[in-house]
Design an enzyme around this catalytic site. Sequence first.
Site, PDB file in Angstrom:
ATOM      1  N   GLU A  45      50.576  38.972  41.053  1.00 48.50           N
ATOM      2  CA  GLU A  45      50.312  39.938  42.121  1.00 48.50           C
ATOM      3  C   GLU A  45      50.660  39.288  43.446  1.00 48.50           C
ATOM      4  O   GLU A  45      50.427  38.090  43.647  1.00 48.50           O
ATOM      5  CB  GLU A  45      48.853  40.391  42.140  1.00 48.50           C
ATOM      6  CG  GLU A  45      48.589  41.365  43.291  1.00 48.50           C
ATOM      7  CD  GLU A  45      47.300  42.147  43.167  1.00 48.50           C
ATOM      8  OE1 GLU A  45      47.142  43.139  43.894  1.00 48.50           O
ATOM      9  OE2 GLU A  45      46.443  41.777  42.339  1.00 48.50           O
ATOM     10  N   CYS A 249      45.979  45.350  42.735  1.00 46.97           N
ATOM     11  CA  CYS A 249      45.631  46.380  43.719  1.00 46.97           C
ATOM     12  C   CYS A 249      46.820  46.857  44.528  1.00 46.97           C
ATOM     13  O   CYS A 249      46.800  47.963  45.056  1.00 46.97           O
ATOM     14  CB  CYS A 249      44.533  45.864  44.651  1.00 46.97           C
ATOM     15  SG  CYS A 249      42.959  45.601  43.826  1.00 46.97           S
ATOM     16  N   ASN A 386      45.684  50.554  37.475  1.00 48.71           N
ATOM     17  CA  ASN A 386      45.212  49.175  37.542  1.00 48.71           C
ATOM     18  C   ASN A 386      43.715  49.112  37.255  1.00 48.71           C
ATOM     19  O   ASN A 386      43.311  49.009  36.107  1.00 48.71           O
ATOM     20  CB  ASN A 386      45.545  48.582  38.911  1.00 48.71           C
ATOM     21  CG  ASN A 386      44.914  47.224  39.121  1.00 48.71           C
ATOM     22  OD1 ASN A 386      44.985  46.364  38.240  1.00 48.71           O
ATOM     23  ND2 ASN A 386      44.262  47.016  40.243  1.00 48.71           N
ATOM     24  N   GLU A 387      42.895  49.211  38.276  1.00 44.27           N
ATOM     25  CA  GLU A 387      41.433  49.134  38.093  1.00 44.27           C
ATOM     26  C   GLU A 387      40.785  50.490  38.375  1.00 44.27           C
ATOM     27  O   GLU A 387      39.733  50.553  38.984  1.00 44.27           O
ATOM     28  CB  GLU A 387      40.837  48.071  39.015  1.00 44.27           C
ATOM     29  CG  GLU A 387      41.062  46.648  38.548  1.00 44.27           C
ATOM     30  CD  GLU A 387      40.378  45.624  39.430  1.00 44.27           C
ATOM     31  OE1 GLU A 387      39.943  45.988  40.545  1.00 44.27           O
ATOM     32  OE2 GLU A 387      40.294  44.451  39.029  1.00 44.27           O
TER      33      GLU A 387
END
Length: 679
Positions: A45, A249, A386-387
């Site tokens: 990331e 993120c 993603n989350e």
Amino acid sequence: MKKKILSLAVLAGTTLTALGQNVMEVNTKKLGAPIQPTMYGIFFEDINYAADGGLYGELVKNRSFEFPQHLMGWQPFGKVELKDDGPFDRCPHYVVLSDPGHGDRRTGLVNEGYFGIGVKQGEQYRFSVWAKAPQGSASLRVQLIDESSMDERQEFVEERLDITSQDWKKYTVVLTSPKTLKHAKLRLFLANQPSALSPQSSILSPVCLEHISLFPVNTYKQRENGMRRDLAQALEDLHPGIFRFPGGCIVEGTDLQTRYQWKNSVGPVENRPLNQNRWEHTFDFRYFPDYYQSYGLGFFEFFQLSEDIGAEPLPVISCGLACQFQNTDPTKPGVHVPVDDLDSYIQDALDLVEFANGDVTTKWGKVRADMGHPAPFNLKFLAVGNEQWDYDEAHGGYGPVFTERLKKFSDALRKKYPDLKLIGTTGPNSEGWDFDLLQPRMKELKVDLYDEHYYRDEQWFLTHGLRYDTYDRKGPKVFAGEYACHGKGKKWNHYEAAILEAGHMTGFERNADIVHMTTPAPLFAHVDGWQWRPDQIWYDQTEMFRTVSYYVQQMYATNRGTHVLPLTMDKKPVANQEGQNGLFASAAFDGTTGEVIIKVVNTSRHLQPVTLNLSGMQGDRIAETLTLSHDGMDDENSISRPEFITPQQGETVIKGDKKFSVLNDELPPMTFRIYRFKK
């Protein structure tokens, strides 16, 4: 991995008696679940200046003047004008350097790089620029300088570059550095030109400059738009099975406008638009206002790097939800994409598979081929979101915010690409209401794997060694996509945290029937530009070091094996259960070499005698060992001491008779040891 050392083994006598109370039974004849080639991998990331200023080899900051403050990173002097009608429609800005109006004045630019431009003695650096000369010709003096030098001159290398056309063209010159310096700068002077009509005089002709770039010639695989060699080599040395990218993120973005859009990251590098990095403004206590994404390291480069290091590529795509941490109300207009308006996002996902795998006659397969890779990248996995998470009645009552979007993606992708393995998520937590809500929904949606994330303290890692032993074997497989031990009150790359991660990973291996992929996080961090730690690999402008956590990952990945072997103590898995004295252990068989591989981690603060009873084996033999052991729990590697703590090779003896073999050993406190021997 340094010199060989002799393990603290105590050899059993002819009666094969056990040395101590920690007796483990290993059945070397009974092959268990296959261990997937993707079991141990890496996750990239762009946080901590991991891309621009890190893995991506570009040394110039804001090379196309596209930062919102267009000259950020640059120090202009003399007559410098910014314009926005350049040759690249998605990067339209450029500068014009003109005569400053007096023979003793100068016009030009200085670029500061990323916390300085790092150069090494004897290394070559390729300067390139898109330029045109409105009057037909112009000249530049291209310099690397040390502004704080006590030498007579600031510049320590200079080359002249002549611009010879009124049309935009790319020009290149190579500079060889005579010294090593971490904080050099790039300086450009508008240069005098001898006049063709009057050789004794000189003129300053204006020049237009766009996409000003400086790369090491010696990048990874020698590519012009390449990776920093030492950092990419560290990834290859991990022998990863899976490579997850580009986040994290940043996939989501602070808002949808700043989400990662893969189509902006492919094609000619000069025409990839700037993106604001979600991590620029996240922490006001670690704030970097010049943190943007050039997209120079884009999806083509990610796929290519996956191929280079032998890892399966695993791209993550936006599901139409901006970061839910930063946008807590999913019903707020304009924050997230309505479910009924997801068509363009789903088409982006379909096009990505075509870009990776499509024939050169397809639209996006041709884009890949035009970038230099006609063969497909053989993409097998794709993660949607993603989350992200859903909500229950006690937490907003918004319902299946994520999973209703995931289903739409799943339906479209499975219809066109039925062999593609889809990965969902259980959100940002390892337990709790959101995890409990999402985990069964992943089974309902029939995803192939779901992505778990957990950053937890020492006590969590010590007490969750059996996490996967009770998981549903009939549901989707597990991808531990982000995890790390975050020391309570000491969040850095200390030795203790790495050893606890090693203990936890025995649970991955023991449960290889359900755990198919794992990647710790984050991967990279610049020592001058970090926002999050601990991290696997740290670096400055010229040097790098691998953390103890990195070595733990490398020890597992290079000693993976192909099948699980049963290993128990008192008929129970060895996972720091009651009476197991802080020990974690797992065993595997490597069908490619015929070797047994046993991993034992002592997380206690006391020396632990260990006996391994090896059924299915006969006679004596030598076991090669690889040991990570250290006394200082808060110690860590650093730029000044990059190999302060590293695994050490050694060997020990296994004693056996006609019935079975025994390995007796003593593990120092807080030690991770691997035994490898022919069956």
